[in-house]
Design a protein around this motif. Structure first.
Motif, PDB file in Angstrom:
ATOM      1  N   LEU A 113      36.822  28.521  39.855  1.00 39.64           N
ATOM      2  CA  LEU A 113      35.413  28.892  39.799  1.00 39.64           C
ATOM      3  C   LEU A 113      35.024  29.166  38.354  1.00 39.64           C
ATOM      4  O   LEU A 113      35.655  29.976  37.685  1.00 39.64           O
ATOM      5  N   ASP A 114      33.992  28.496  37.867  1.00 38.90           N
ATOM      6  CA  ASP A 114      33.435  28.764  36.547  1.00 38.90           C
ATOM      7  C   ASP A 114      32.045  29.327  36.744  1.00 38.90           C
ATOM      8  O   ASP A 114      31.190  28.683  37.368  1.00 38.90           O
ATOM      9  N   GLU A 115      31.809  30.519  36.210  1.00 40.41           N
ATOM     10  CA  GLU A 115      30.529  31.171  36.455  1.00 40.41           C
ATOM     11  C   GLU A 115      30.194  32.130  35.326  1.00 40.41           C
ATOM     12  O   GLU A 115      31.090  32.618  34.617  1.00 40.41           O
ATOM     13  N   PRO A 116      28.901  32.403  35.126  1.00 34.73           N
ATOM     14  CA  PRO A 116      28.517  33.430  34.148  1.00 34.73           C
ATOM     15  C   PRO A 116      28.956  34.797  34.643  1.00 34.73           C
ATOM     16  O   PRO A 116      29.207  34.984  35.847  1.00 34.73           O
ATOM     17  N   THR A 117      29.056  35.746  33.736  1.00 31.45           N
ATOM     18  CA  THR A 117      29.586  37.047  34.149  1.00 31.45           C
ATOM     19  C   THR A 117      28.993  38.168  33.339  1.00 31.45           C
ATOM     20  O   THR A 117      28.547  37.984  32.199  1.00 31.45           O
ATOM     21  N   SER A 118      28.989  39.332  33.936  1.00 32.58           N
ATOM     22  CA  SER A 118      28.729  40.565  33.204  1.00 32.58           C
ATOM     23  C   SER A 118      30.078  41.122  32.774  1.00 32.58           C
ATOM     24  O   SER A 118      31.093  40.427  32.824  1.00 32.58           O
ATOM     25  N   GLN A 119      30.113  42.381  32.347  1.00 36.45           N
ATOM     26  CA  GLN A 119      31.384  42.955  31.916  1.00 36.45           C
ATOM     27  C   GLN A 119      32.226  43.434  33.096  1.00 36.45           C
ATOM     28  O   GLN A 119      33.387  43.790  32.909  1.00 36.45           O
ATOM     29  N   ASP A 120      31.658  43.438  34.277  1.00 38.81           N
ATOM     30  CA  ASP A 120      32.408  43.800  35.482  1.00 38.81           C
ATOM     31  C   ASP A 120      32.719  42.517  36.234  1.00 38.81           C
ATOM     32  O   ASP A 120      31.819  41.844  36.745  1.00 38.81           O
ATOM     33  N   ILE A 121      34.006  42.145  36.284  1.00 40.73           N
ATOM     34  CA  ILE A 121      34.433  40.889  36.908  1.00 40.73           C
ATOM     35  C   ILE A 121      35.203  41.222  38.177  1.00 40.73           C
ATOM     36  O   ILE A 121      36.308  41.771  38.110  1.00 40.73           O
ATOM     37  N   SER A 122      34.611  40.897  39.321  1.00 45.53           N
ATOM     38  CA  SER A 122      35.239  41.196  40.611  1.00 45.53           C
ATOM     39  C   SER A 122      35.765  39.916  41.234  1.00 45.53           C
ATOM     40  O   SER A 122      35.135  38.850  41.132  1.00 45.53           O
ATOM     41  N   LEU A 123      36.910  40.028  41.891  1.00 48.36           N
ATOM     42  CA  LEU A 123      37.542  38.885  42.551  1.00 48.36           C
ATOM     43  C   LEU A 123      37.503  39.100  44.057  1.00 48.36           C
ATOM     44  O   LEU A 123      37.889  40.170  44.554  1.00 48.36           O
ATOM     45  N   PHE A 124      37.049  38.076  44.773  1.00 54.07           N
ATOM     46  CA  PHE A 124      36.965  38.139  46.228  1.00 54.07           C
ATOM     47  C   PHE A 124      37.794  37.010  46.817  1.00 54.07           C
ATOM     48  O   PHE A 124      37.838  35.903  46.276  1.00 54.07           O
ATOM     49  N   SER A 125      38.446  37.268  47.951  1.00 50.41           N
ATOM     50  CA  SER A 125      39.317  36.257  48.546  1.00 50.41           C
ATOM     51  C   SER A 125      38.548  35.278  49.433  1.00 50.41           C
ATOM     52  O   SER A 125      39.018  34.164  49.671  1.00 50.41           O
ATOM     53  N   SER A 126      37.390  35.640  49.921  1.00 53.53           N
ATOM     54  CA  SER A 126      36.619  34.750  50.784  1.00 53.53           C
ATOM     55  C   SER A 126      35.757  33.823  49.921  1.00 53.53           C
ATOM     56  O   SER A 126      34.637  34.166  49.537  1.00 53.53           O
TER      57      SER A 126
END
Length: 611
Positions: free
Chosen positions: A497-510
């Motif tokens: 997954l390539d996406e823009p981000t803020s400083q909080d990067i969360s990972l989801f399994s779904s």
């Protein structure tokens, strides 16, 4: 896309269109207060002792900040029906921040860059004159409710937008030329004026709408709202100004004088059907009466008059201060240079040496008027550690003051970003064995990523922190690459997954919708020793051999219901194939089959019904 929610003086902004993540910041600035609740505001009036009836000059200083705590944000969010109870709240991660001190009728707005820390703050200074203005402002400030002093912040941040059905195309120089000709400088505009201008830009085809369907006209209202947000962020400064028939100054905007070549020549709203990040702005504003409300404001302490001796005018004295008394751990050295005529002096701040410095030079008088010249030019350079070894520097550029104090706001020329990478609390580690996360900081005006770092998140290492210090804080875009590696015997697709981000990067399994099949084996365990079930799901409509597979085993000791949960990219594909092997107790097999092959579109199946 303007999705701001204001509750209990906290402004909430939806940070992610797909998840309940909100930025928060103060909806209005406040004033710094001392321990005895005195507001940090001072109007100093200086008189020449040889001419006691003449006001020579006056200076106004006040320190304001945008204070918002996690506790206040949570309480405000809980009081709002528009914010979900499980929403994640993050402090607004600014890419640039400025504040304008405005005294309608006395001085035009004075704008300065401010800090980028969690409590954006600034020290605002103005020199006042002539004598009549000083006397009038002095009388007005005796009562805060009559003081026309106003403060307007402009905070720029990155807003993640959902996939668009249209995009806007324009050249910044043509847009700016239109604004100059149709609106002009030094005139007060309100949001409705800028909305009307946005409509004209689209109607006159200076900004065009591109769509996939054949009728772009149905997107005009949405495109106009989008364009209004872009114009406010790029070209306008928030101010208060006197408005005829209004009892008090009213909030509005001035057209800025900007260098169009410094603005990225790009499509204004990103690409079709792709999540994109755009620059957005929020404008906390307050009148003076609101700033000092609740403090122990005493005019006798705030307004001071001082008789100066003639020798005061014999030299120009300036005290150099750090706005933040402690240096960031990454800063090695700060060099400040002051210029007054031909007199140039340098001063250094470093760890253990952060006390104010003092500049003194013989005064210069105007040859025509004989009055003392007050402007002192200055700049400062911050030397700090780069993310990967070595040292870099960033300069403030040329600044100027007519006052006796300057405050070096180091946070206005660089930014410290703290990226927090973590797996969500409900992340299913039975699906993925690891996630490789690459954080990239990309300069808007330079091609290619200049700063990147890779982290591996696993079930035993679920969180990483990545602090990085960068110059030119308003010129960076951040994006992240998340590379998911499937666990063995897991019916889940490896993905990037390539996406823009803020400083909080969360990972989801779904990552996909799940095709779920519940398996039960209500067997007669006196006859059956074990059952092995191989479940396969042909998820791809284009590749017949592409299957997601998982193997299950049932025994008397482990006969609980089990669940097959597989990624389902195509919602219409429901068929799940099963290969089942039965092992019987000695002499109990009889005519029962040892192997069964079947398929189902149901959500559950009982293996016992197949023999």
């Amino acid at each position: 896309m303007n999705n701001q929610i204001i509750v209990q003086n906290i402004c909430f902004i939806r940070a992610d269109p797909d998840r309940p993540v909100y930025f928060y910041c103060a909806a209005a600035p406040g004033i710094m207060v001392t321990r005895d609740d005195q507001p940090a505001v001072q109007l100093q009036i200086f008189r020449n002792s040889s001419e006691p009836a003449t006001v020579y000059y006056a200076s106004l200083s006040l320190q304001t900040l945008l204070a918002s705590s996690p506790e206040a944000a949570r309480a405000a969010a809980d009081a709002s029906t528009d914010i979900p109870r499980d929403a994640v709240l993050l402090p607004l991660q600014a890419i640039s921040c400025s504040a304008t001190l405005n005294i309608p009728g006395f001085i035009t707005g004075l704008t300065s860059k401010t800090a980028l820390n969690d409590q954006q703050n600034c020290y605002l200074l103005a020199r006042l004159g002539p004598q009549d203005n000083i006397a009038l402002l002095t009388s007005l400030m005796a009562k805060p409710e009559t003081a026309p002093v106003t403060v307007s912040y402009k905070i720029d941040y990155l807003q993640q937008l959902p996939p668009a059905t249209f995009e806007l195309e324009a050249s910044w120089d043509k847009v700016y030329e239109f604004l100059q000709e149709s609106m002009g400088f030094n005139l007060l505009f309100f949001s409705v004026d800028i909305e009307n201008t946005s409509s004209r830009l689209i109607t006159d085809k200076i900004v065009t709408i591109k769509v996939r369907d054949t009728d772009p006209d149905k997107h005009i209202a949405q495109a106009g709202a989008e364009l209004t947000q872009i114009l406010l962020s790029e070209f306008f400064t928030p101010v208060f100004a006197d408005v005829p028939a209004q009892p008090r100054p009213q909030a509005g905007f001035y057209l800025q004088r900007v260098s169009v070549k410094d603005i990225e020549q790009r499509r204004l709203s990103g690409k079709l059907s792709e999540t994109t990040v755009v620059k957005r702005s929020v404008y906390p504003q307050a009148l003076f009466s609101e700033l000092v409300k609740g403090t122990d404001y005493q005019a006798g302490r705030v307004i001071t008059e001082t008789d100066l001796q003639d020798d005061f005018f014999a030299s120009r004295n300036v005290q150099i201060n750090l706005l933040t008394p402690e240096l960031d751990s990454n800063i090695q050295l700060v060099m400040a240079r002051l210029r007054y005529g031909d007199n140039v002096q340098q001063y250094a701040f470093r760890k253990g040496d952060v006390l104010p410095k003092h500049f003194k030079a013989p005064s210069i008088t105007d040859p025509n008027t004989g009055k003392m010249l007050w402007p002192v030019g200055y700049d400062f350079i911050v030397y700090f550690n780069k993310p990967f070894g070595s040292v870099t520097s960033v300069s403030s550029g040329d600044l100027q003051t007519e006052l006796d104090d300057i405050y070096l706001d180091l946070d206005s020329v660089y930014a410290r970003y703290d990226f927090l990478i973590r797996a969500a609390s409900q992340f299913n580690w039975n699906w993925y064995q690891s996630v490789l996360v690459t954080v990239r900081c990309r300069h808007r005006l330079l091609p290619g990523p200049i700063v990147s770092k890779i982290f591996q998140i696993t079930s035993t290492s679920r969180e990483e922190d990545y602090p990085v210090t960068l110059p030119d804080p308003d010129l960076y875009l951040f994006d992240v690459s998340k590379e998911y590696s499937s666990e063995v015997n897991s019916p889940h697709l490896s993905a990037v997954l390539d996406e823009p981000t803020s400083q909080d990067i969360s990972l989801f399994s779904s990552l996909y919708h799940q095709r779920v099949l519940t398996l039960s084996a209500n067997m007669d365990w006196q006859e059956v020793e074990k059952v092995i079930v191989s479940v396969s799901y042909p998820y791809s409509p284009t590749d017949e051999n592409a299957c997601l597979q998982q193997v299950f085993q049932f025994t008397e000791k482990d006969a609980a219901i089990q669940r097959f949960s597989a990624d389902q990219p195509d919602p219409a594909r429901l068929t799940v194939n099963l290969d089942i092997w039965f092992t019987y107790q000695d002499g109990k097999g009889g005519d029962h089959p040892e192997y069964v092959q079947t398929a189902t579109v149901q959500d559950s199946i009982n293996i016992a019904n197949l023999i």
